[in-house]
Design a protein around this motif. Sequence first.
Motif, PDB file in Angstrom:
ATOM      1  N   ILE A 140      81.078  75.998  -0.512  1.00  0.00           N
ATOM      2  CA  ILE A 140      82.500  75.894  -0.170  1.00  0.00           C
ATOM      3  C   ILE A 140      83.226  75.036  -1.201  1.00  0.00           C
ATOM      4  N   ALA A 141      82.616  73.916  -1.579  1.00  0.00           N
ATOM      5  CA  ALA A 141      83.216  73.029  -2.582  1.00  0.00           C
ATOM      6  C   ALA A 141      83.367  73.737  -3.924  1.00  0.00           C
ATOM      7  N   ASP A 142      82.489  74.721  -4.189  1.00  0.00           N
ATOM      8  CA  ASP A 142      82.527  75.483  -5.435  1.00  0.00           C
ATOM      9  C   ASP A 142      83.455  76.687  -5.347  1.00  0.00           C
ATOM     10  N   GLY A 143      84.135  76.834  -4.221  1.00  0.00           N
ATOM     11  CA  GLY A 143      85.109  77.901  -4.061  1.00  0.00           C
ATOM     12  C   GLY A 143      84.530  79.268  -3.776  1.00  0.00           C
ATOM     13  N   LYS A 144      83.305  79.319  -3.231  1.00  0.00           N
ATOM     14  CA  LYS A 144      82.659  80.605  -2.979  1.00  0.00           C
ATOM     15  C   LYS A 144      82.908  81.152  -1.571  1.00  0.00           C
ATOM     16  N   PHE A 145      83.162  80.259  -0.625  1.00  0.00           N
ATOM     17  CA  PHE A 145      83.391  80.668   0.762  1.00  0.00           C
ATOM     18  C   PHE A 145      84.658  80.024   1.319  1.00  0.00           C
ATOM     19  N   ALA A 146      85.310  80.738   2.226  1.00  0.00           N
ATOM     20  CA  ALA A 146      86.451  80.196   2.966  1.00  0.00           C
ATOM     21  C   ALA A 146      85.998  79.955   4.397  1.00  0.00           C
ATOM     22  N   ILE A 147      85.479  78.769   4.648  1.00  0.00           N
ATOM     23  CA  ILE A 147      84.933  78.417   5.963  1.00  0.00           C
ATOM     24  C   ILE A 147      85.558  77.110   6.425  1.00  0.00           C
ATOM     25  N   GLU A 148      86.151  77.117   7.599  1.00  0.00           N
ATOM     26  CA  GLU A 148      86.743  75.893   8.146  1.00  0.00           C
ATOM     27  C   GLU A 148      85.744  75.111   8.988  1.00  0.00           C
ATOM     28  N   ASP A 149      84.883  75.804   9.712  1.00  0.00           N
ATOM     29  CA  ASP A 149      83.912  75.158  10.602  1.00  0.00           C
ATOM     30  C   ASP A 149      82.494  75.560  10.171  1.00  0.00           C
ATOM     31  N   HIS A 156      65.696  94.539   7.827  1.00  0.00           N
ATOM     32  CA  HIS A 156      66.984  95.158   8.154  1.00  0.00           C
ATOM     33  C   HIS A 156      67.924  94.138   8.803  1.00  0.00           C
ATOM     34  N   THR A 157      67.410  93.337   9.719  1.00  0.00           N
ATOM     35  CA  THR A 157      68.233  92.340  10.403  1.00  0.00           C
ATOM     36  C   THR A 157      68.736  91.290   9.425  1.00  0.00           C
ATOM     37  N   GLN A 158      67.873  90.858   8.522  1.00  0.00           N
ATOM     38  CA  GLN A 158      68.274  89.883   7.516  1.00  0.00           C
ATOM     39  C   GLN A 158      69.386  90.451   6.621  1.00  0.00           C
ATOM     40  N   GLU A 159      69.204  91.673   6.187  1.00  0.00           N
ATOM     41  CA  GLU A 159      70.186  92.288   5.291  1.00  0.00           C
ATOM     42  C   GLU A 159      71.538  92.464   5.979  1.00  0.00           C
ATOM     43  N   GLN A 160      71.511  92.917   7.235  1.00  0.00           N
ATOM     44  CA  GLN A 160      72.760  93.107   7.964  1.00  0.00           C
ATOM     45  C   GLN A 160      73.451  91.776   8.235  1.00  0.00           C
ATOM     46  N   THR A 161      72.677  90.762   8.568  1.00  0.00           N
ATOM     47  CA  THR A 161      73.251  89.436   8.801  1.00  0.00           C
ATOM     48  C   THR A 161      73.900  88.904   7.528  1.00  0.00           C
ATOM     49  N   LEU A 162      73.214  89.071   6.411  1.00  0.00           N
ATOM     50  CA  LEU A 162      73.752  88.626   5.125  1.00  0.00           C
ATOM     51  C   LEU A 162      75.057  89.334   4.797  1.00  0.00           C
ATOM     52  N   GLN A 163      75.077  90.650   4.959  1.00  0.00           N
ATOM     53  CA  GLN A 163      76.269  91.406   4.623  1.00  0.00           C
ATOM     54  C   GLN A 163      77.447  91.060   5.543  1.00  0.00           C
ATOM     55  N   MET A 164      77.176  90.876   6.814  1.00  0.00           N
ATOM     56  CA  MET A 164      78.246  90.516   7.748  1.00  0.00           C
ATOM     57  C   MET A 164      78.830  89.142   7.409  1.00  0.00           C
ATOM     58  N   PHE A 165      77.949  88.194   7.059  1.00  0.00           N
ATOM     59  CA  PHE A 165      78.426  86.852   6.712  1.00  0.00           C
ATOM     60  C   PHE A 165      79.230  86.887   5.414  1.00  0.00           C
ATOM     61  N   MET A 166      78.733  87.593   4.425  1.00  0.00           N
ATOM     62  CA  MET A 166      79.447  87.697   3.154  1.00  0.00           C
ATOM     63  C   MET A 166      80.802  88.379   3.330  1.00  0.00           C
ATOM     64  N   SER A 167      80.839  89.429   4.140  1.00  0.00           N
ATOM     65  CA  SER A 167      82.089  90.153   4.374  1.00  0.00           C
ATOM     66  C   SER A 167      83.133  89.269   5.057  1.00  0.00           C
ATOM     67  N   ARG A 168      82.668  88.401   5.935  1.00  0.00           N
ATOM     68  CA  ARG A 168      83.570  87.539   6.695  1.00  0.00           C
ATOM     69  C   ARG A 168      84.051  86.328   5.900  1.00  0.00           C
ATOM     70  N   TYR A 169      83.175  85.719   5.119  1.00  0.00           N
ATOM     71  CA  TYR A 169      83.513  84.411   4.550  1.00  0.00           C
ATOM     72  C   TYR A 169      83.579  84.332   3.026  1.00  0.00           C
ATOM     73  N   ALA A 170      82.947  85.261   2.304  1.00  0.00           N
ATOM     74  CA  ALA A 170      82.910  85.134   0.835  1.00  0.00           C
ATOM     75  C   ALA A 170      84.278  85.358   0.218  1.00  0.00           C
ATOM     76  N   ILE A 171      84.594  84.574  -0.785  1.00  0.00           N
ATOM     77  CA  ILE A 171      85.840  84.719  -1.538  1.00  0.00           C
ATOM     78  C   ILE A 171      85.571  85.626  -2.735  1.00  0.00           C
ATOM     79  N   THR A 172      86.267  86.734  -2.784  1.00  0.00           N
ATOM     80  CA  THR A 172      86.038  87.703  -3.854  1.00  0.00           C
ATOM     81  C   THR A 172      87.177  87.685  -4.852  1.00  0.00           C
TER      82      THR A 172
END
Length: 204
Positions: A144-153, A188-204
Amino acid sequence: MDEVKKSRSQQKREDILTAAMKIFKEQGVQATSMDQLAETANVSKRTVYNHFDSKETLVLSLLNEMWEQFMLRTPVEYRSNESIEDQLALLIEAETNMMCDHDFVTLARLAMGHFFYSPAKMKDQLDRMRAQETALHRWLKAAIADGKFAIEDIEYAAEQIGSLLKGTLFWPVVMCNEEAPTNEIRTHTQEQTLQMFMSRYAIT
């Protein structure tokens, strides 16, 4: 680097925990006596009580030890010059390994059964575990400090990862006695969890 030598007290504590895990798995918590624990660990009953004042403390200590092994000591530090997706995948894999570890699952079942009528003790231990900063928390702070994610909590975001994994990999096994998930399901669960988290919080 030379391995730090354990003190006699530390070794006895470890021996007691090892014995407790063995006997609890074989016959359950309720059926295990402190005398059996002392005999199996090859220590005196007084020594057992010096380290653990009750079987409840032993159960919770075992859970905490295993949780720390997977969640606090994961050797993944944030690296700004490497893919955040690849780094996060390693952290998700570490959490998956804990949830699918046979001993951890067995201990979780034993703990839930033992603390069914005194959930406050279990909740207190879980709250203490959640209060500790895990490798995932540290990594997210750095990202977050490096500007990669937009996460408040951060706590809530980290818990989302755990919840997504537990829903498929942990709770059905612990609560419904289902078979351990296959490697394909885990991946499969790991990959889906990763993609969902990246889609929600990653700054592109």
